[in-house]
Design a protein around this motif. Structure first.
Motif, PDB file in Angstrom:
ATOM      1  N   VAL A  40       0.749  -0.896  -0.060  1.00 41.06           N
ATOM      2  CA  VAL A  40       0.138   0.211  -0.377  1.00 41.06           C
ATOM      3  C   VAL A  40       0.746   1.172  -0.098  1.00 41.06           C
ATOM      4  O   VAL A  40       1.974   1.291   0.725  1.00 41.06           O
ATOM      5  N   GLU A  41       0.652   1.843  -1.009  1.00 46.52           N
ATOM      6  CA  GLU A  41       1.250   3.552  -1.043  1.00 46.52           C
ATOM      7  C   GLU A  41       0.368   4.484  -0.825  1.00 46.52           C
ATOM      8  O   GLU A  41      -0.734   4.664  -0.910  1.00 46.52           O
ATOM      9  N   PRO A  42       0.698   5.237   0.164  1.00 51.59           N
ATOM     10  CA  PRO A  42      -0.096   6.069   1.068  1.00 51.59           C
ATOM     11  C   PRO A  42      -0.670   7.456  -0.157  1.00 51.59           C
ATOM     12  O   PRO A  42       0.036   7.505  -0.662  1.00 51.59           O
ATOM     13  N   MET A  43      -2.183   7.976  -0.100  1.00 51.66           N
ATOM     14  CA  MET A  43      -2.640   8.801  -0.641  1.00 51.66           C
ATOM     15  C   MET A  43      -1.996   9.990  -0.586  1.00 51.66           C
ATOM     16  O   MET A  43      -1.614  10.441   0.169  1.00 51.66           O
ATOM     17  N   LYS A  44      -0.928  10.125  -1.606  1.00 51.11           N
ATOM     18  CA  LYS A  44       0.096  11.645  -1.183  1.00 51.11           C
ATOM     19  C   LYS A  44      -1.107  13.521  -1.288  1.00 51.11           C
ATOM     20  O   LYS A  44      -3.166  12.758  -2.098  1.00 51.11           O
ATOM     21  N   MET A  45      -0.932  14.246  -0.376  1.00 53.26           N
ATOM     22  CA  MET A  45      -1.865  15.054  -0.489  1.00 53.26           C
ATOM     23  C   MET A  45      -0.783  16.398   0.513  1.00 53.26           C
ATOM     24  O   MET A  45       0.705  16.209   1.063  1.00 53.26           O
ATOM     25  N   ASP A  46      -0.685  17.818  -0.050  1.00 58.66           N
ATOM     26  CA  ASP A  46       0.080  18.522   0.293  1.00 58.66           C
ATOM     27  C   ASP A  46      -0.008  18.800   2.563  1.00 58.66           C
ATOM     28  O   ASP A  46      -1.592  18.907   2.254  1.00 58.66           O
ATOM     29  N   ASN A  47       0.366  18.911   2.523  1.00 59.37           N
ATOM     30  CA  ASN A  47       0.955  19.519   3.908  1.00 59.37           C
ATOM     31  C   ASN A  47       0.246  20.965   4.167  1.00 59.37           C
ATOM     32  O   ASN A  47       1.435  21.644   4.395  1.00 59.37           O
ATOM     33  N   LYS A  48      -0.808  21.415   4.174  1.00 60.95           N
ATOM     34  CA  LYS A  48      -1.269  22.986   4.131  1.00 60.95           C
ATOM     35  C   LYS A  48      -1.737  23.490   5.617  1.00 60.95           C
ATOM     36  O   LYS A  48      -1.709  22.975   6.792  1.00 60.95           O
ATOM     37  N   ILE A  49      -0.755  24.779   6.247  1.00 65.76           N
ATOM     38  CA  ILE A  49      -1.017  24.918   7.502  1.00 65.76           C
ATOM     39  C   ILE A  49      -1.717  26.819   6.350  1.00 65.76           C
ATOM     40  O   ILE A  49      -0.873  27.187   5.471  1.00 65.76           O
ATOM     41  N   ASN A  50      -2.783  27.210   7.239  1.00 62.28           N
ATOM     42  CA  ASN A  50      -3.252  28.338   6.439  1.00 62.28           C
ATOM     43  C   ASN A  50      -4.053  29.027   7.442  1.00 62.28           C
ATOM     44  O   ASN A  50      -5.283  28.911   7.790  1.00 62.28           O
ATOM     45  N   ILE A  51      -3.238  30.275   8.012  1.00 66.78           N
ATOM     46  CA  ILE A  51      -4.106  31.329   8.629  1.00 66.78           C
ATOM     47  C   ILE A  51      -4.221  32.599   8.391  1.00 66.78           C
ATOM     48  O   ILE A  51      -3.925  33.244   7.840  1.00 66.78           O
ATOM     49  N   LYS A  52      -5.539  32.754   8.812  1.00 69.36           N
ATOM     50  CA  LYS A  52      -6.205  34.222   8.389  1.00 69.36           C
ATOM     51  C   LYS A  52      -6.210  34.859   9.990  1.00 69.36           C
ATOM     52  O   LYS A  52      -7.471  34.347  10.091  1.00 69.36           O
ATOM     53  N   GLY A  53      -5.566  35.900  10.333  1.00 69.91           N
ATOM     54  CA  GLY A  53      -5.787  36.602  11.652  1.00 69.91           C
ATOM     55  C   GLY A  53      -5.941  37.498  11.615  1.00 69.91           C
ATOM     56  O   GLY A  53      -5.435  38.179  11.200  1.00 69.91           O
ATOM     57  N   THR A  54      -6.866  38.176  12.440  1.00 70.69           N
ATOM     58  CA  THR A  54      -7.416  39.736  12.442  1.00 70.69           C
ATOM     59  C   THR A  54      -7.058  40.150  14.310  1.00 70.69           C
ATOM     60  O   THR A  54      -7.532  39.627  14.749  1.00 70.69           O
ATOM     61  N   ILE A  55      -6.369  41.047  14.748  1.00 72.84           N
ATOM     62  CA  ILE A  55      -5.857  41.197  15.980  1.00 72.84           C
ATOM     63  C   ILE A  55      -6.362  42.454  15.590  1.00 72.84           C
ATOM     64  O   ILE A  55      -5.252  42.804  15.525  1.00 72.84           O
ATOM     65  N   SER A  56      -6.324  42.507  17.502  1.00 74.64           N
ATOM     66  CA  SER A  56      -6.469  44.808  18.007  1.00 74.64           C
ATOM     67  C   SER A  56      -6.409  44.210  18.952  1.00 74.64           C
ATOM     68  O   SER A  56      -6.298  43.764  20.084  1.00 74.64           O
ATOM     69  N   PHE A  57      -5.081  45.626  19.458  1.00 72.33           N
ATOM     70  CA  PHE A  57      -4.511  45.609  20.485  1.00 72.33           C
ATOM     71  C   PHE A  57      -5.753  46.869  21.296  1.00 72.33           C
ATOM     72  O   PHE A  57      -5.797  47.911  21.028  1.00 72.33           O
TER      73      PHE A  57
END
Length: 607
Positions: A397-414
């Protein structure tokens, strides 16, 4: 005359090469022979001869003062053919009898099943700078120790080798499948009596690199693979043709499993609860299953002893999950690049997992010795998995290939107290997706965001989560104010600690001797919009730069405007193996990514 001159030139070149190799070496193997023999009766032997010149005090005080030989006396017999030291003044000192001591191998400690294992410790005597150690031994293995005659030989050692020879002997009526990886060289083949002899000879072999990030299997190192085994089916049948693979369960084990199941309402919770109990409560005996010729005890015996090696714990977990109505298949794991389906070599495999089919989330790959945040097929995507089912031939068995993503959209206020708060939209896929962690306890996701910005579990909202991808909305808030540094303030952007950050690459040397091996390819992207109080202004300068090469892409965009700033950062690494020729470009990318000036918001109060 011409031939003589050529020989002189070659000798001088070889001597110069060795001098340059040995100039900074602690020791040098002047001669090294590794000889593998398959006898007509099926027994095998391995002979090792080494002649080691000691150059520095470190070589005999720390590196080569002793030789360690592990063997199984139930299958193997060790014979020391010769052991002595020639001192710097030329005097020969025979290694005395009390320099040979048998101990229990460290990995067999606390194991009832492997406490018969032996480790011969040969203490080399009369060592000094300029001395030469000579050791010659033979390890003979009984027929059936492995499913065939096979070897996995690295063509390098921890110190340079002046002359290396690898010899493989088989009966003349048999065939040897062999493959040299990383070097373009073939064997000399000849017939001696009733044996076919293959010999590979090497001169001036460099020492193995001492660099980090070479990978578990050292795939960039030159190696010789050989085997007389044929296909996958025959080898796996040999391995599974034992009672342990019948996965039988007793009443005590059933009652224990029923008790765990009664406390869970979801399929995934039952799966993870049983896994956790086996991982944490059944002792992991760390010795290599090959030491015992891959002979495993039955799950009932493992249960009663409360301990087992990696293969045995995998069989135990498979048995318990099978009773709990899961389709769980043990599998052996090894690097795909070394695998040959037509001539399988069991020595390239060193790991075991369970392939579990679930009704709710599809196929999940899991370990019986450690708990992971995610199904293992993504972090082990460069490997091959061979299912171990007794009496059933299963294709690799060969594992399914897939992108290893991190996608962060942040809205920060001080706020006026300079305490940050806001929201982060989080998308995580592949190896970066903590799917199993989220199913077990979403509160643990707090540890995967830097800056300690998640106050409680209620701040984490899971919009979607499956094995391939998880999407979350996270409310972030810090109780700590940003400290004042001579009127200036700085704040580091939050990151996911389970991605590139987890690899702990903080510094890369200017040059590298070997290929660099990453845990997996990755795409990591952060987009932040940050708003400060009206009486503060951003100090960061406008910036927009992008690097793209054979390795991947890295880009940073910084857009300040008054009391606001927008920062977009992206790192894309296309491949797991960074070849030496691409190392400088990779280093440039990583240094760019690690530049704290490009991931820190700097601001001050308006004048």
């Amino acid at each position: 005359m011409m031939k003589k001159n050529c020989l002189i030139i070659l000798s001088l070149f070889f001597a110069h090469f060795l001098f340059s190799q040995n100039e900074n070496a602690d020791a040098i193997f002047e001669k090294f022979i590794k000889e593998f023999t398959l006898e007509a009766d099926g027994s095998t032997s391995y002979r090792e001869y080494k002649q080691l010149k000691l150059i520095t005090q470190f070589s005999f005080n720390r590196l080569y003062g002793e030789t360690f030989i592990i063997y199984n006396p139930e299958f193997q017999n060790l014979k020391i053919n010769n052991a002595y030291t020639v001192m710097a003044d030329g005097s020969k000192v025979i290694t005395p009898p009390n320099a040979f001591n048998e101990v229990l191998p460290r990995d067999a400690a606390f194991s009832a099943t492997a406490n018969h294992m032996k480790e011969m410790v040969v203490t080399h005597t009369a060592t000094e700078m300029g001395a030469t150690i000579f050791l010659d031994y033979t390890l003979t293995s009984a027929k059936g120790y492995l499913p065939g005659f096979m070897g996995n030989v690295l063509i390098q050692e921890s110190s340079p080798i002046a002359e290396l020879e690898v010899i493989v002997r088989i009966p003349s009526d048999q065939e040897l499948n062999h493959r040299m990886i990383g070097l373009r060289t073939g064997p000399e083949i000849k017939i001696e009596a009733n044996q076919k002899v293959y010999a590979w000879k090497f001169n001036g072999v460099q020492a193995s690199p001492k660099e980090p990030l070479q990978g578990k299997y050292q795939l960039s190192a030159p190696r010789l693979l050989f085997t007389t085994a044929i296909g996958v089916a025959e080898t796996i049948n040999w391995l599974t043709n034992q009672q342990a693979f019948e996965l039988q369960i007793n009443d005590e084990m059933k009652a224990w499993t029923d008790n765990l199941r009664s406390k869970q309402t979801e399929e995934i919770e039952t799966l993870m609860t049983i896994q956790k109990a086996v991982v944490e409560n059944i002792v992991f005996e760390r010795y290599n299953p090959e030491w015992l010729a891959y002979r495993a005890r039955t799950p009932e015996e493992i249960w009663k002893s409360n301990g087992g090696n990696k293969l045995e714990k995998t069989l135990l977990l498979a048995t318990l999950l099978k009773y709990a109505n899961f389709n769980a298949t043990p599998a052996i794991v090894g690097p795909k690049s070394l695998f040959d389906e037509k001539a399988i070599n069991l020595t390239i495999f060193d790991d075991f997992v369970l392939i579990v089919n679930t009704k709710s989330f599809g196929t999940i790959y899991m370990s019986a010795v450690e708990i992971s945040n995610q199904s293992l097929e993504y972090s082990l995507a460069q490997n091959i998995f061979i299912p171990l089912s007794k009496g059933i031939s299963r294709a690799p068995v060969e594992p399914m290939k897939m992108d290893n993503k991190i996608n962060i959209k942040g809205t920060i206020s001080f706020n006026e107290e300079l305490k940050p708060s806001g929201t982060m939209e989080v998308e995580l896929t592949g190896a970066n997706n903590p799917f199993l962690l989220l199913q077990n306890d979403k509160g643990k996701f707090k540890s995967l965001i830097s800056n300690k910005m998640i106050k409680d579990d209620d701040a984490i909202s899971i919009k979607n989560s499956n094995v391939a991808k998880s999407e979350l909305l996270v409310k972030v808030e810090s109780t700590e104010s940003i400290s004042d540094n001579n009127g200036y303030y700085s704040w580091q952007l939050p990151v996911i600690t389970g991605g590139f950050e987890k690899w702990r690459i903080a510094y890369l040397d200017k040059t590298r001797q070997s290929n660099l091996f990453l845990p997996y390819p990755i795409v990591e992207k952060y987009s932040y919009t940050i708003t400060l109080p009206l009486d503060y202004t951003v100090i960061n300068k406008r910036f927009n730069e992008r690097l793209k090469n054979n390795v991947g892409t890295v880009s940073v965009e910084i857009k300040p405007k008054g009391n606001q700033i927008e920062i977009n950062r992206e790192l894309k690494l296309n491949t797991q193996m960074i070849y030496q020729i691409d190392y400088n470009e990779f280093r440039d990318m990583i240094n760019f990514w690690l530049d704290k000036n490009l991931s820190t918001v700097v601001f001050k109060k308006k004048d």
